[in-house]
Design an enzyme around this catalytic site. Sequence first.
Site, PDB file in Angstrom:
ATOM      1  N   CYS A  18      40.025  49.544  35.506  1.00 28.28           N
ATOM      2  CA  CYS A  18      40.239  50.127  36.843  1.00 28.28           C
ATOM      3  C   CYS A  18      41.492  50.966  36.850  1.00 28.28           C
ATOM      4  CB  CYS A  18      40.357  49.036  37.882  1.00 28.28           C
ATOM      5  SG  CYS A  18      40.040  47.426  37.230  1.00 28.28           S
ATOM      6  N   ALA A  60      31.810  40.633  41.147  1.00 25.10           N
ATOM      7  CA  ALA A  60      33.008  39.865  41.497  1.00 25.10           C
ATOM      8  C   ALA A  60      33.846  40.582  42.554  1.00 25.10           C
ATOM      9  CB  ALA A  60      33.839  39.592  40.249  1.00 25.10           C
ATOM     10  N   THR A  61      33.800  41.905  42.583  1.00 26.31           N
ATOM     11  CA  THR A  61      34.541  42.628  43.623  1.00 26.31           C
ATOM     12  C   THR A  61      34.053  42.191  45.001  1.00 26.31           C
ATOM     13  OG1 THR A  61      34.870  44.542  42.180  1.00 26.31           O
ATOM     14  CG2 THR A  61      35.064  44.927  44.555  1.00 26.31           C
ATOM     15  N   SER A 112      30.946  37.334  37.932  1.00 29.25           N
ATOM     16  CA  SER A 112      30.314  38.628  37.679  1.00 29.25           C
ATOM     17  C   SER A 112      29.401  38.467  36.473  1.00 29.25           C
ATOM     18  CB  SER A 112      31.403  39.656  37.373  1.00 29.25           C
ATOM     19  OG  SER A 112      30.818  40.896  37.052  1.00 29.25           O
TER      20      SER A 112
HETATM   21  C1  LIG Z   1      35.755  42.821  36.249  1.00 28.25           C
HETATM   22  C2  LIG Z   1      36.543  41.982  37.153  1.00 28.25           C
HETATM   23  C3  LIG Z   1      36.315  41.992  38.528  1.00 28.25           C
HETATM   24  C4  LIG Z   1      35.304  42.907  39.162  1.00 28.25           C
HETATM   25  O1  LIG Z   1      34.011  42.499  38.877  1.00 28.25           O
HETATM   26  P1  LIG Z   1      32.762  43.455  39.195  1.00 28.25           P
HETATM   27  O2  LIG Z   1      31.592  42.559  38.987  1.00 28.25           O
HETATM   28  O3  LIG Z   1      32.846  44.568  38.227  1.00 28.25           O
HETATM   29  O4  LIG Z   1      32.890  43.896  40.605  1.00 28.25           O
HETATM   30  C5  LIG Z   1      37.057  41.152  39.312  1.00 28.25           C
HETATM   31  N1  LIG Z   1      37.990  40.347  38.790  1.00 28.25           N
HETATM   32  C6  LIG Z   1      38.244  40.305  37.479  1.00 28.25           C
HETATM   33  C7  LIG Z   1      39.281  39.378  36.948  1.00 28.25           C
HETATM   34  C8  LIG Z   1      37.535  41.128  36.608  1.00 28.25           C
HETATM   35  O5  LIG Z   1      37.814  41.103  35.318  1.00 28.25           O
END
Ligand SMILES: *Cc1c(COP(=O)(O)O)cnc(C)c1O
Length: 393
Positions: A339, A92-93, A220
């Site tokens: 984070c 998701a990043t 993600s």
């Molecule tokens: C965990 C998370 C992300 C990051 O996702 P990754 O797949 O770990 O990069 C982004 N947004 C939200 C709301 C999340 O909970």
Amino acid sequence: MPRIIPWIWPATTAESNAEPALYFDYAATTPVDERVIARMIECLGKADTFGNPASSSHAFGQRAKALVEGARQQVAELVNARPEQIVWTSGATESNNLALKGVAQARGKPTGHIISSQLEHKAVLDTLGQLEGQGFSVTYLAPDQDGAITPQALCQALRADTFLVSLMLVNNELGTLTDIDAIGRIVREHDALFHVDAAQATGKVSIDLKRLDVDLMSFSAHKTYGPKGIGALYIGSRAEGKLQAQIHGGGHELGLRSGTLATHQIVGMGEAFAMAREHAESERERISALRERLLKSLAGLPITINGNRTNHIPNTLSLTPYYDFALGNELALSSTSACNSASNEPSHVLLALRLRPSEALRTIRLSLGRYSTEREVDRAAQLIRSALTIPVP
Ligand SMILES: *Cc1c(COP(=O)(O)O)cnc(C)c1O
């Protein structure tokens, strides 16, 4: 429907009679489901699916490609999108980066206005910070008392040059939900694009992208019992052709995200999302019951629950005790989002809810999931209860 295999947590220490650690941090990440692992393993080693999905000239590549497309279908089905609207990313990043920088930078010049909120994940906030540095202007909406970003707040912030709105569907620290239905309609009327970070939402709330006015959505795998390092971005028809690629190379994924596709990761995400679809309803009920049980056993303790208590997903609970306390490490939870845990600073989300820094620092987030049990909930409540009971001198 295939049964979910129960999970026995390993003990924290080598001592065989030690109690297993209690995992209450599903919002940080989830273990990969056994059924997902099995599917992933089939794509590794000398299995006949190890080929490069882009090698269209031979059967090895074609078989891998078929698996990738099957997974794309599974991801699309969970959110009622078309498979060709799903682009694979590393998580998701990266999806958030591609959506936000992609739309902003495709404009040609660094001008114009973006609206987001103070409650967003760092993957959105830091990306928007970069865009601000390049000349874009960004408004970060403040939540109301309940931790909600309201359509009214959005309306007040819209400007003639607003071209993009980015809000999360489920907040990772509070479990609160954003009304993306109402907000999407407003954004569309304004003719801007609407990006939604849904990393915490899949498998917990139903998402119908055919009905919603959402143009871009980030996913993600590892928050939904899939592997880490794989995610996807939904690109709806209004956003088509309006994104600039952020990773260049062989032109994979419609030229938007180059790099050899990781078949095993992708197959894992597809299977995890298919399972989310099958189990969403029963899981929601089970986890709601566990949450009620947890709240009941915490009743009477000197704590405040952060965020709206009705408009939330059942698995996440943010609690602020009235005074400092010490919890042992038997209970695996987050003091803030994973984070922020690294930086040990008060959570920006809790500060946006107007908690004092000292309150934010002693806030704990408990998140439940697929393998949580009543017994675990009872033990967690017991631990919290004894940590919060001031011994009478
Ligand atoms: C965990 C998370 C992300 C990051 O996702 P990754 O797949 O770990 O990069 C982004 N947004 C939200 C709301 C999340 O909970």
